[in-house]
Design a protein around this motif. Structure first.
Motif, PDB file in Angstrom:
ATOM      1  N   ALA A  73       7.206   6.168  -0.846  1.00 58.26           N
ATOM      2  CA  ALA A  73       5.910   6.382  -1.508  1.00 58.26           C
ATOM      3  C   ALA A  73       5.026   5.140  -1.364  1.00 58.26           C
ATOM      4  O   ALA A  73       3.826   5.240  -1.091  1.00 58.26           O
ATOM      5  N   ARG A  74       5.624   3.962  -1.530  1.00 51.92           N
ATOM      6  CA  ARG A  74       4.855   2.723  -1.378  1.00 51.92           C
ATOM      7  C   ARG A  74       4.323   2.567   0.047  1.00 51.92           C
ATOM      8  O   ARG A  74       3.159   2.238   0.252  1.00 51.92           O
ATOM      9  N   PHE A  75       5.200   2.800   1.011  1.00 49.06           N
ATOM     10  CA  PHE A  75       4.773   2.676   2.410  1.00 49.06           C
ATOM     11  C   PHE A  75       3.716   3.719   2.750  1.00 49.06           C
ATOM     12  O   PHE A  75       2.800   3.450   3.519  1.00 49.06           O
ATOM     13  N   ALA A  76       3.835   4.903   2.160  1.00 51.97           N
ATOM     14  CA  ALA A  76       2.832   5.941   2.414  1.00 51.97           C
ATOM     15  C   ALA A  76       1.460   5.401   2.016  1.00 51.97           C
ATOM     16  O   ALA A  76       0.479   5.544   2.753  1.00 51.97           O
ATOM     17  N   GLY A  77       1.399   4.743   0.862  1.00 51.45           N
ATOM     18  CA  GLY A  77       0.134   4.148   0.420  1.00 51.45           C
ATOM     19  C   GLY A  77      -0.374   3.127   1.420  1.00 51.45           C
ATOM     20  O   GLY A  77      -1.546   3.147   1.816  1.00 51.45           O
ATOM     21  N   PHE A  78       0.517   2.243   1.875  1.00 52.22           N
ATOM     22  CA  PHE A  78       0.117   1.209   2.842  1.00 52.22           C
ATOM     23  C   PHE A  78      -0.401   1.852   4.136  1.00 52.22           C
ATOM     24  O   PHE A  78      -1.337   1.351   4.755  1.00 52.22           O
ATOM     25  N   MET A  79       0.262   2.928   4.557  1.00 50.92           N
ATOM     26  CA  MET A  79      -0.056   3.527   5.866  1.00 50.92           C
ATOM     27  C   MET A  79      -1.099   4.640   5.759  1.00 50.92           C
ATOM     28  O   MET A  79      -1.331   5.384   6.697  1.00 50.92           O
ATOM     29  N   ASP A  85       1.954  14.213   0.890  1.00 55.07           N
ATOM     30  CA  ASP A  85       2.011  14.794   2.244  1.00 55.07           C
ATOM     31  C   ASP A  85       3.005  14.080   3.149  1.00 55.07           C
ATOM     32  O   ASP A  85       3.220  14.485   4.285  1.00 55.07           O
ATOM     33  N   ALA A  86       3.561  12.968   2.640  1.00 55.54           N
ATOM     34  CA  ALA A  86       4.385  12.122   3.510  1.00 55.54           C
ATOM     35  C   ALA A  86       5.864  12.412   3.360  1.00 55.54           C
ATOM     36  O   ALA A  86       6.335  12.841   2.298  1.00 55.54           O
ATOM     37  N   MET A 206       2.926  -4.235   8.534  1.00 55.64           N
ATOM     38  CA  MET A 206       2.930  -4.915   7.240  1.00 55.64           C
ATOM     39  C   MET A 206       1.872  -6.018   7.186  1.00 55.64           C
ATOM     40  O   MET A 206       1.867  -6.823   6.258  1.00 55.64           O
ATOM     41  N   ILE A 207       0.998  -6.077   8.200  1.00 48.89           N
ATOM     42  CA  ILE A 207      -0.118  -7.036   8.177  1.00 48.89           C
ATOM     43  C   ILE A 207      -1.425  -6.289   7.914  1.00 48.89           C
ATOM     44  O   ILE A 207      -2.172  -6.612   6.990  1.00 48.89           O
ATOM     45  N   ASP A 213     -10.349  -6.484   7.408  1.00 48.69           N
ATOM     46  CA  ASP A 213     -10.950  -5.745   8.522  1.00 48.69           C
ATOM     47  C   ASP A 213      -9.894  -5.267   9.517  1.00 48.69           C
ATOM     48  O   ASP A 213      -9.876  -5.679  10.683  1.00 48.69           O
ATOM     49  N   PRO A 214      -8.989  -4.384   9.061  1.00 50.28           N
ATOM     50  CA  PRO A 214      -7.897  -3.950   9.950  1.00 50.28           C
ATOM     51  C   PRO A 214      -8.395  -3.095  11.114  1.00 50.28           C
ATOM     52  O   PRO A 214      -9.369  -2.356  10.967  1.00 50.28           O
ATOM     53  N   GLN A 215      -7.739  -3.201  12.259  1.00 44.19           N
ATOM     54  CA  GLN A 215      -7.960  -2.238  13.329  1.00 44.19           C
ATOM     55  C   GLN A 215      -7.371  -0.911  12.827  1.00 44.19           C
ATOM     56  O   GLN A 215      -6.463  -0.921  11.991  1.00 44.19           O
ATOM     57  N   PRO A 216      -7.867   0.237  13.348  1.00 45.65           N
ATOM     58  CA  PRO A 216      -7.300   1.521  12.915  1.00 45.65           C
ATOM     59  C   PRO A 216      -5.801   1.570  13.243  1.00 45.65           C
ATOM     60  O   PRO A 216      -5.409   1.170  14.339  1.00 45.65           O
ATOM     61  N   PHE A 217      -4.962   1.996  12.314  1.00 44.20           N
ATOM     62  CA  PHE A 217      -3.516   1.984  12.583  1.00 44.20           C
ATOM     63  C   PHE A 217      -2.760   3.135  11.937  1.00 44.20           C
ATOM     64  O   PHE A 217      -1.660   3.449  12.346  1.00 44.20           O
ATOM     65  N   GLY A 218      -3.334   3.749  10.897  1.00 40.75           N
ATOM     66  CA  GLY A 218      -2.522   4.631  10.060  1.00 40.75           C
ATOM     67  C   GLY A 218      -2.801   6.109  10.204  1.00 40.75           C
ATOM     68  O   GLY A 218      -3.451   6.565  11.151  1.00 40.75           O
ATOM     69  N   PHE A 219      -2.315   6.844   9.226  1.00 45.62           N
ATOM     70  CA  PHE A 219      -2.451   8.300   9.229  1.00 45.62           C
ATOM     71  C   PHE A 219      -3.907   8.730   9.074  1.00 45.62           C
ATOM     72  O   PHE A 219      -4.305   9.772   9.575  1.00 45.62           O
ATOM     73  N   ASP A 220      -4.697   7.883   8.384  1.00 45.97           N
ATOM     74  CA  ASP A 220      -6.116   8.218   8.210  1.00 45.97           C
ATOM     75  C   ASP A 220      -6.858   8.150   9.539  1.00 45.97           C
ATOM     76  O   ASP A 220      -7.947   8.703   9.683  1.00 45.97           O
ATOM     77  N   GLU A 221      -6.272   7.478  10.537  1.00 50.07           N
ATOM     78  CA  GLU A 221      -6.908   7.338  11.845  1.00 50.07           C
ATOM     79  C   GLU A 221      -6.209   8.181  12.895  1.00 50.07           C
ATOM     80  O   GLU A 221      -6.360   7.935  14.092  1.00 50.07           O
TER      81      GLU A 221
END
Ligand SMILES: *Cc1c(COP(=O)(O)O)cnc(C)c1O
Length: 377
Positions: A73-79, A85-86, A206-207, A213-221
């Motif tokens: 659940a924590r990682f889902a939030g990060f990602m 849904d995860a 984990m960065i 200003d993260p580059q796109p990396f996660g499920f939202d992208e």
């Protein structure tokens, strides 16, 4: 059982001494050596086992599934996916997470082609062989990011087959991040109707959640699955990681097994119960704010290292939001002492939390010295 002989005790003591010395000179690998898990040591006295799906029951009650679900659940939030849904589990490391992601991709798109850049981690080629998936390697740019023109042209030729994109979210050698938005634009432009994106986010996973200003990396992208290592940024005495994907996908591959009363959705049967506990413990103690601070310190030390090299006349650089500092390959003595990971004419240092300015200074001085010796020859 007998006690250990004096000889065996000495052997263990020597190993511990070696670990201690080597830990003081670790600059080349993306592993955090600063952690303290003593509070959960009592759990090493149990034959705990997280067999099966952590979101499903098991007949074997000595497990830490409950804590594993918290970690997911924590990682889902990060990602950037709604925990509702995860789905995911704690793996043995980045390789298993990548294998899971690509396995999922293959189950959803059995005749898909996997695209990945030249800078992709060595685990991927092995996984593609194991899974027997068609694949095409794409050129990389100088900074380690995928070459989008080559990607576009290659997909264009294969437009009729599903695209499985293996995104590097932080390459191993240069910390480069493939731009998911550009990749999705290419898929849209070419009207590709079936696609799947797996993010290999071993270290940068984990960065990026903790920078402004993260580059796109996660499920939202657009990621459909994502793998992170646990022993890298978080740090752990036992290698581990996390794989995440969408709950709806997992339903497609699950199978129940009566013998252990589990849903067989994970790659291994018996699984480590200690590593989920350990990740849970680290997440509880750091919290999101804690990681933000750790990551901020790592990035400023990376800046410091780039400056120190450049001031000394040795050209060094890093990618945005990366703690991997790339510089010219030094002599083998320097590589050996600091456990650097060289590749062709470059090497890198990674400013993990245990790395200090003093270690960086020492390395820069030694690189200068090894240059002088080479010039004198
Ligand atoms: C370290 C790494 C992996 C593999 O992780 P393991 O935990 O060693 O299996 C995969 N991808 C990248 C980019 C990595 O840096």
């Amino acid at each position: 059982m007998n006690n250990l002989t004096q000889e065996s005790k000495l052997r263990l003591a020597a190993l511990e001494e070696l670990y201690r010395e080597a830990s003081a000179h670790a600059l080349g690998y993306p592993v955090n050596l600063t952690f303290d898990y003593k509070e959960i040591l009592p759990f090493l006295d149990y034959n705990a086992n997280n067999v099966g799906d952590p979101f499903h029951g098991t007949n074997y009650r000595i497990n830490s599934h409950d804590f594993e679900r918290d970690v997911i659940a924590r990682f889902a939030g990060f990602m950037r996916i709604d925990p509702e849904d995860a789905w995911g589990y704690v793996t043995t490391g980045g390789t298993e997470g990548n294998m899971y992601g690509l396995y999922m991709a293959r189950e959803l798109h059995p005749n898909g082609v996997v695209y990945f850049s030249q800078d992709t981690h060595y685990s991927i080629l092995k996984i593609l062989r194991v899974l027997n998936m068609r694949n095409i390697m794409i050129k990389s740019q100088e900074n380690g990011e995928i070459d989008y023109d080559d990607l576009r042209e290659t997909i264009r030729i294969n437009r009729d087959v599903p695209v499985i994109f293996m995104a590097n979210i932080g390459t191993t050698m240069k910390g480069a991040v493939d731009d998911l938005r550009q990749v999705r634009n290419i898929l849209d432009d070419l009207a590709v109707t079936q696609s799947y994106i797996h993010s290999d986010a071993a270290l940068s996973g984990m960065i990026l959640p903790f920078v402004s200003d993260p580059q796109p990396f996660g499920f939202d992208e657009g990621a459909d699955s994502l793998a992170v290592s646990g022993h890298k940024l978080i740090g752990s005495p036992i290698p581990c990681g996390v794989v995440l994907t969408r709950k709806e996908y997992v339903a497609r591959i699950s199978r129940s097994v009566e013998y252990v009363g589990v849903m067989d959705t994970t790659l291994p049967g018996s699984r480590n119960a200690w590593t989920p506990l350990l990740l849970w413990y680290a997440l509880e103690r750091h919290g999101e704010e804690g990681f933000r601070q750790v990551v901020g310190r790592m990035l400023s030390l990376a800046d410091y290292a780039v400056e120190r090299f450049n001031e000394s006349g040795i050209s060094a650089w890093r990618n945005p939001n990366s703690v991997t500092v790339v510089f010219p390959r030094p002599s083998s003595d320097v590589i050996g002492k600091w456990q650097l990971a060289p590749y062709r004419d470059i090497a890198h240092l990674i400013t993990m939390p245990h790395v200090t300015r003093e270690m960086v200074d020492e390395l820069v001085d030694e690189c200068l010295e090894s240059e002088r010796v080479q010039l004198a020859r």
